[in-house]
Design an enzyme around this catalytic site. Structure first.
Site, PDB file in Angstrom:
ATOM      1  CD  GLU A 187      -3.284   0.152   0.783  1.00  0.00           C
ATOM      2  OE1 GLU A 187      -3.032   1.166   0.090  1.00  0.00           O
ATOM      3  OE2 GLU A 187      -4.423  -0.190   1.119  1.00  0.00           O
ATOM      4  CG  ASP A 188      -1.036   4.766  -1.445  1.00  0.00           C
ATOM      5  OD1 ASP A 188      -1.742   4.006  -0.740  1.00  0.00           O
ATOM      6  OD2 ASP A 188      -1.536   5.644  -2.178  1.00  0.00           O
TER       7      ASP A 188
ATOM      8  CG  ASP B 219      -6.175   8.586   6.317  1.00  0.00           C
ATOM      9  OD1 ASP B 219      -5.799   9.034   7.395  1.00  0.00           O
ATOM     10  OD2 ASP B 219      -6.982   9.200   5.581  1.00  0.00           O
TER      11      ASP B 219
ATOM     12  CG  PHE C 276      -3.901  15.473   1.682  1.00  0.00           C
ATOM     13  CD1 PHE C 276      -4.819  14.444   1.560  1.00  0.00           C
ATOM     14  CD2 PHE C 276      -3.274  15.947   0.532  1.00  0.00           C
ATOM     15  CE1 PHE C 276      -5.105  13.890   0.314  1.00  0.00           C
ATOM     16  CE2 PHE C 276      -3.556  15.407  -0.714  1.00  0.00           C
ATOM     17  CZ  PHE C 276      -4.471  14.378  -0.817  1.00  0.00           C
TER      18      PHE C 276
ATOM     19  NE  ARG D   9      -2.755   8.725  -9.045  1.00  0.00           N
ATOM     20  CZ  ARG D   9      -3.405   8.303  -7.961  1.00  0.00           C
ATOM     21  NH1 ARG D   9      -2.734   7.869  -6.917  1.00  0.00           N
ATOM     22  NH2 ARG D   9      -4.718   8.329  -7.907  1.00  0.00           N
TER      23      ARG D   9
HETATM   24  P1  5GP Z   1      -7.959   4.725   4.441  1.00  0.00           P
HETATM   25  O1  5GP Z   1      -9.017   3.796   3.942  1.00  0.00           O
HETATM   26  O2  5GP Z   1      -6.857   4.036   5.197  1.00  0.00           O
HETATM   27  O3  5GP Z   1      -8.542   5.869   5.227  1.00  0.00           O
HETATM   28  O4  5GP Z   1      -7.344   5.447   3.197  1.00  0.00           O
HETATM   29  C1  5GP Z   1      -6.608   4.794   2.272  1.00  0.00           C
HETATM   30  C2  5GP Z   1      -6.548   5.537   0.971  1.00  0.00           C
HETATM   31  O5  5GP Z   1      -6.893   6.919   1.107  1.00  0.00           O
HETATM   32  C3  5GP Z   1      -5.137   5.512   0.463  1.00  0.00           C
HETATM   33  O6  5GP Z   1      -4.890   4.364  -0.307  1.00  0.00           O
HETATM   34  C4  5GP Z   1      -5.073   6.787  -0.331  1.00  0.00           C
HETATM   35  O7  5GP Z   1      -5.573   6.565  -1.624  1.00  0.00           O
HETATM   36  C5  5GP Z   1      -6.011   7.722   0.384  1.00  0.00           C
HETATM   37  N1  5GP Z   1      -5.304   8.620   1.320  1.00  0.00           N
HETATM   38  C6  5GP Z   1      -5.340   8.601   2.658  1.00  0.00           C
HETATM   39  N2  5GP Z   1      -4.573   9.568   3.191  1.00  0.00           N
HETATM   40  C7  5GP Z   1      -4.031  10.214   2.135  1.00  0.00           C
HETATM   41  C8  5GP Z   1      -3.118  11.322   2.025  1.00  0.00           C
HETATM   42  O8  5GP Z   1      -2.628  11.922   2.987  1.00  0.00           O
HETATM   43  N3  5GP Z   1      -2.792  11.692   0.747  1.00  0.00           N
HETATM   44  C9  5GP Z   1      -3.274  11.068  -0.354  1.00  0.00           C
HETATM   45  N4  5GP Z   1      -2.873  11.514  -1.529  1.00  0.00           N
HETATM   46  N5  5GP Z   1      -4.135  10.027  -0.294  1.00  0.00           N
HETATM   47  C10 5GP Z   1      -4.492   9.608   0.954  1.00  0.00           C
END
Ligand code: 5GP
Length: 181
Positions: free
Chosen positions: A104-105, A108, A158, A171
């Site tokens: 994963e990148d 969050d 963010f 990206r």
């Molecule tokens: P989660 O489901 O864990 O809240 O969020 C996962 C997805 O939200 C990540 O794969 C990403 O696409 C997006 N995301 C969450 N935080 C960030 C952030 O700080 N920057 C960006 N660009 N995407 C985020």
């Protein structure tokens, strides 16, 4: 290196340089090389955000392994996670008894990962671990025991770059930037 950049309508400041990312990526790959030596792991990258990290990570692996990608549609371009998840595309269908490393990148709230893990476990893999470049500990809604490899823990702010987008832009940036103003 530019310390401040604009992506779309927002300003961002440098957070993690590409050099630091590369150093940390090598450390994680070394750990994976040791821990998965005879396991022929299957790395499953979660697109789109993982593409640069996945490539750089796998270039540092030296073990027999397989590579696949999947996509989850969510997070519609804004700055906060909606928690609204749609669908998984492209998850391989032969995961039974496999050792999986989901790449994963960023984690969050963890909702995306939770959803992915639910689907993955239906296929009864031998083991599942997650490798995420970034992790926001303050944002996670419930702990994820599979999150074994984390590049960097970051504050609840963010970020953009190195695969991560702001409204689909940014990206391609080689460093990671945090939102300012
Ligand atoms: P989660 O489901 O864990 O809240 O969020 C996962 C997805 O939200 C990540 O794969 C990403 O696409 C997006 N995301 C969450 N935080 C960030 C952030 O700080 N920057 C960006 N660009 N995407 C985020």
């Amino acid at each position: 290196m530019m310390n401040t950049i604009e992506v779309g309508d927002r300003k961002f400041g440098i957070s993690i340089t590409n050099e630091r990312i590369n150093e940390r990526t090598k450390e994680i790959a070394a750990q994976i090389n040791a821990e998965y030596k005879d396991k022929r792991p299957l790395f499953i990258g979660v697109l789109n955000g993982c593409f640069l990290f996945m490539a750089d990570l796998l270039k540092e692996t030296v073990i027999p392994c397989e590579v696949a990608f999947m996509k989850v549609s969510s997070y519609k371009g804004g700055l906060t996670s909606t928690g609204e998840l749609k669908e998984i595309f492209g998850l391989p269908e032969n995961l039974q008894d496999r050792h999986l490393v989901i790449v994963e990148d960023i984690v969050d709230t963890g909702l995306t990962l939770k959803y992915i893990l639910e689907k993955v476990y239906l296929q009864q893999p031998a083991s599942v671990r997650v490798c995420s470049l970034l992790f926001k500990p303050e944002a996670i809604l419930s702990p994820i025991k599979e999150l074994e490899y984390v590049g960097f823990e970051i504050p609840n702010e963010f970020v953009v770059g190195y695969g991560l987008d702001y409204d689909e832009l940014g990206r391609n940036l080689k460093h990671i930037y945090r939102t300012i103003s």
